[in-house]
Write a protein that holds these residues in place. Sequence first.
Motif, PDB file in Angstrom:
ATOM      1  N   LYS A 148       0.857  -1.181   0.000  1.00 17.92           N
ATOM      2  CA  LYS A 148       0.000   0.000   0.000  1.00 17.92           C
ATOM      3  C   LYS A 148       0.894   1.232   0.000  1.00 17.92           C
ATOM      4  O   LYS A 148       2.014   1.131   0.468  1.00 17.92           O
ATOM      5  N   GLU A 189      -2.972   7.080  16.872  1.00 18.24           N
ATOM      6  CA  GLU A 189      -1.511   6.999  16.882  1.00 18.24           C
ATOM      7  C   GLU A 189      -0.961   8.107  17.748  1.00 18.24           C
ATOM      8  O   GLU A 189      -1.483   9.225  17.741  1.00 18.24           O
ATOM      9  N   HIS A 203      -1.114  -4.089   5.854  1.00 18.57           N
ATOM     10  CA  HIS A 203      -0.464  -4.822   6.952  1.00 18.57           C
ATOM     11  C   HIS A 203      -1.391  -5.046   8.149  1.00 18.57           C
ATOM     12  O   HIS A 203      -1.147  -5.922   8.957  1.00 18.57           O
ATOM     13  N   TYR A 204      -2.518  -4.290   8.231  1.00 20.56           N
ATOM     14  CA  TYR A 204      -3.442  -4.560   9.330  1.00 20.56           C
ATOM     15  C   TYR A 204      -4.018  -5.980   9.242  1.00 20.56           C
ATOM     16  O   TYR A 204      -4.326  -6.590  10.253  1.00 20.56           O
ATOM     17  N   GLN A 246      -4.550  -3.472  19.462  1.00 19.15           N
ATOM     18  CA  GLN A 246      -3.198  -3.175  19.916  1.00 19.15           C
ATOM     19  C   GLN A 246      -3.220  -1.946  20.797  1.00 19.15           C
ATOM     20  O   GLN A 246      -4.065  -1.088  20.581  1.00 19.15           O
ATOM     21  N   ASP A 285      -4.085   7.664   3.805  1.00 18.40           N
ATOM     22  CA  ASP A 285      -3.039   6.869   4.447  1.00 18.40           C
ATOM     23  C   ASP A 285      -3.631   5.775   5.344  1.00 18.40           C
ATOM     24  O   ASP A 285      -3.059   4.692   5.470  1.00 18.40           O
ATOM     25  N   HIS A 288      -6.684   0.637   6.020  1.00 27.63           N
ATOM     26  CA  HIS A 288      -6.800  -0.088   7.296  1.00 27.63           C
ATOM     27  C   HIS A 288      -8.198   0.026   7.920  1.00 27.63           C
ATOM     28  O   HIS A 288      -8.775  -0.981   8.340  1.00 27.63           O
ATOM     29  N   LYS A 290      -1.258   5.322  21.613  1.00 30.35           N
ATOM     30  CA  LYS A 290      -1.412   4.449  20.455  1.00 30.35           C
ATOM     31  C   LYS A 290      -2.377   3.350  20.863  1.00 30.35           C
ATOM     32  O   LYS A 290      -2.069   2.540  21.754  1.00 30.35           O
ATOM     33  N   ARG A 316       8.197  11.979   7.459  1.00 31.16           N
ATOM     34  CA  ARG A 316       7.609  11.632   6.150  1.00 31.16           C
ATOM     35  C   ARG A 316       6.679  12.742   5.652  1.00 31.16           C
ATOM     36  O   ARG A 316       5.675  12.483   5.006  1.00 31.16           O
ATOM     37  N   LYS A 324      -2.098  -8.518  11.221  1.00 32.15           N
ATOM     38  CA  LYS A 324      -2.057  -8.489  12.688  1.00 32.15           C
ATOM     39  C   LYS A 324      -2.906  -9.643  13.226  1.00 32.15           C
ATOM     40  O   LYS A 324      -4.038  -9.847  12.788  1.00 32.15           O
TER      41      LYS A 324
HETATM   42  O1  LIG Z   1       0.167   2.161   6.938  1.00 27.66           O
HETATM   43  C1  LIG Z   1       0.433   2.917   7.846  1.00 27.66           C
HETATM   44  O2  LIG Z   1       0.322   2.466   9.107  1.00 27.66           O
HETATM   45  C2  LIG Z   1       1.012   3.106  10.190  1.00 27.66           C
HETATM   46  C3  LIG Z   1       0.362   2.592  11.483  1.00 27.66           C
HETATM   47  O3  LIG Z   1       0.546   1.204  11.545  1.00 27.66           O
HETATM   48  P1  LIG Z   1       0.639   0.453  12.953  1.00 27.66           P
HETATM   49  O4  LIG Z   1       0.849  -0.968  12.583  1.00 27.66           O
HETATM   50  O5  LIG Z   1       1.795   1.076  13.695  1.00 27.66           O
HETATM   51  O6  LIG Z   1      -0.653   0.708  13.660  1.00 27.66           O
HETATM   52  C4  LIG Z   1       0.914   4.614  10.081  1.00 27.66           C
HETATM   53  O7  LIG Z   1       1.705   5.247  11.084  1.00 27.66           O
HETATM   54  C5  LIG Z   1       1.404   5.054   8.724  1.00 27.66           C
HETATM   55  O8  LIG Z   1       1.233   6.463   8.595  1.00 27.66           O
HETATM   56  C6  LIG Z   1       0.625   4.345   7.629  1.00 27.66           C
HETATM   57  O9  LIG Z   1       1.243   4.603   6.363  1.00 27.66           O
END
Ligand SMILES: O=C1O[C@H](COP(=O)(O)O)[C@@H](O)[C@H](O)[C@H]1O
Length: 491
Positions: A146, A214, A176-177, A376, A233, A238, A343, A221, A180
């Motif tokens: 992504k 977060e 990536h979510y 999380q 994003d 997610h 977070k 970035r 998890k």
């Molecule tokens: O894809 C992204 O995810 C992170 C947050 O992921 P996490 O696994 O730490 O919850 C986010 O900080 C980032 O901006 C975004 O591109």
Amino acid sequence: MEINNTVFDLVLFGALGDLAQRKLWPALYQLERAGLLAAESRILALAREEMEPGAFATRTAKRLEAQLDASDLDRNTVQALLGKVEYQAFDFSEAERYSVLKQWREQRSVPLIVYMATQPSIYGLIGEGLHEAQCIVADTRVVVEKPIGHDLRSSREINDQLARYFNESQIFRIDHYLGKETVQNLIALRFANNLFAAQWNQNHISHVEITVAERVGIEGRWGYFDEAGQMRDMVQNHLLQLLCLIAMDPPSDLSADSIRDEKVKILKTLRAITPDLMATHLVRGQYTAGTSDGNPVPGYLEEEGAVRESCTETFVAIKAEIENWRWVGVPFYLRTGKRLPEKVSQIIIHFKPAPHYIFDPDQKHLAHNKLIIRLQPDEGISLEVLTKDQGLDKGMRLRQGPLQLNFSKAFDTARIPDAYERLLWEVIKGNQYLFVRRDEVEFAWRWVDRLIADWESSGEAPRRYVAGTWGPVASIAMMARDGRSWYEEDV
Ligand SMILES: O=C1O[C@H](COP(=O)(O)O)[C@@H](O)[C@H](O)[C@H]1O
Ligand SMILES: NC(=O)C1=CN([C@@H]2O[C@H](COP(=O)(O)OP(=O)(O)OC[C@H]3O[C@@H](n4cnc5c(N)ncnc54)[C@H](OP(=O)(O)O)[C@@H]3O)[C@@H](O)[C@H]2O)C=CC1
């Protein structure tokens, strides 16, 4: 424990990049440590930088040793992993250099995994190079990251480029979510427990909250983030994936397509947030200077790398509605932001009160159950239930308390694998169920694009919130208008 005999070749484009170094090499290390990388498997690491023989292995070993906890570090495992790795430097846009891959693959009939840990603008060139080098066969898999595009149009372009060289069944799009453990657990929780299955609809649920908060800011970035914003994003991928997993109908089995078909049905039935709904269904915010964890932090516009005045949102709250029989009248309140107080990713299912209330009228506000799913940190589930307060003087007073399941305490889990470990492992096994299909990406963009187009044409600036708070007060007001509040204000 699963044992793997699947021998594979992995070619990692962008092997020196941020993603590879922070996520992919540590994940490969953990798979090696768990005995999941078959001995004959090989990894070809590709990047632009020329290096002396052996220098890549030395650099990667040092980096892994610095990243891993001392208790987690096993130097023999690092060496075993690096023993599988060969490094080659070349520019991915130079078609003639793909002969390296052709040679590397000669005489090998094991599946080839192509991981594109690079910018999407060169996916097409890489596909073409692989095609010309005759490296793409039926069991070749390609992994892409992504964001898939910036909007529907650009995501289609990327998907079209991939489709020129790979079938949909060969493409593994990462969110990536989905890797998890606690997100996968949503499927187990919902479809292995009939207790919940029977209650999972508008007859019993009043509303759902999904919060992905977060503590971090932009983390160097700014350039990327300012183009994207929290909507592209985080929400487009997610949060909508989490919403789909909570809202979808039961899939007929655990196959990738059964699950993805159900998710797509939800994305198709999301009610458009049209201009007349924006005031009540959407809040955008941008953080100003404040504190994080007790330390002063700059505002978004003063972050390192900030080059201009910007209306990019770092916070979004949305009242989403799903127009189908199961969910009519049940709002899904989504909220995500940077520089929030902590977070935490959690989903709260609010159940409706019992149909006829017979207890103390003063306690009526307590009378609904909540299922709290902590994704999380402190992964676990708790169900808020009402019981009788104990004691002769208490009569039939009610009290609220949790039925708790904390995963690490209850199951003595040694460590929860990182999302990338799970995702790489599924790619090795050739299982697509934790990856996103083309139509999912595109339906998600369709909904998000429309929302962004409307807010851009409204010309409204995002509301300011102080770093270290829960976002603009308008997000609290959005809930209050419906007689509700976000969970952390409830407790
Ligand atoms: O894809 C992204 O995810 C992170 C947050 O992921 P996490 O696994 O730490 O919850 C986010 O900080 C980032 O901006 C975004 O591109
Ligand atoms: N970093 C992260 O945490 C995340 C990243 N992503 C996505 O993953 C992808 C990679 O991101 P990231 O690792 O941050 O990016 P980086 O820029 O850090 O890494 C990209 C890598 O690809 C190499 N590369 C790029 N173009 C070429 C080329 N033409 N020839 C040879 N090598 C090339 C770069 O080499 P060089 O340095 O020499 O240019 C570098 O090694 C992106 O699509 C990003 O959006 C997704 C989620 C999280």
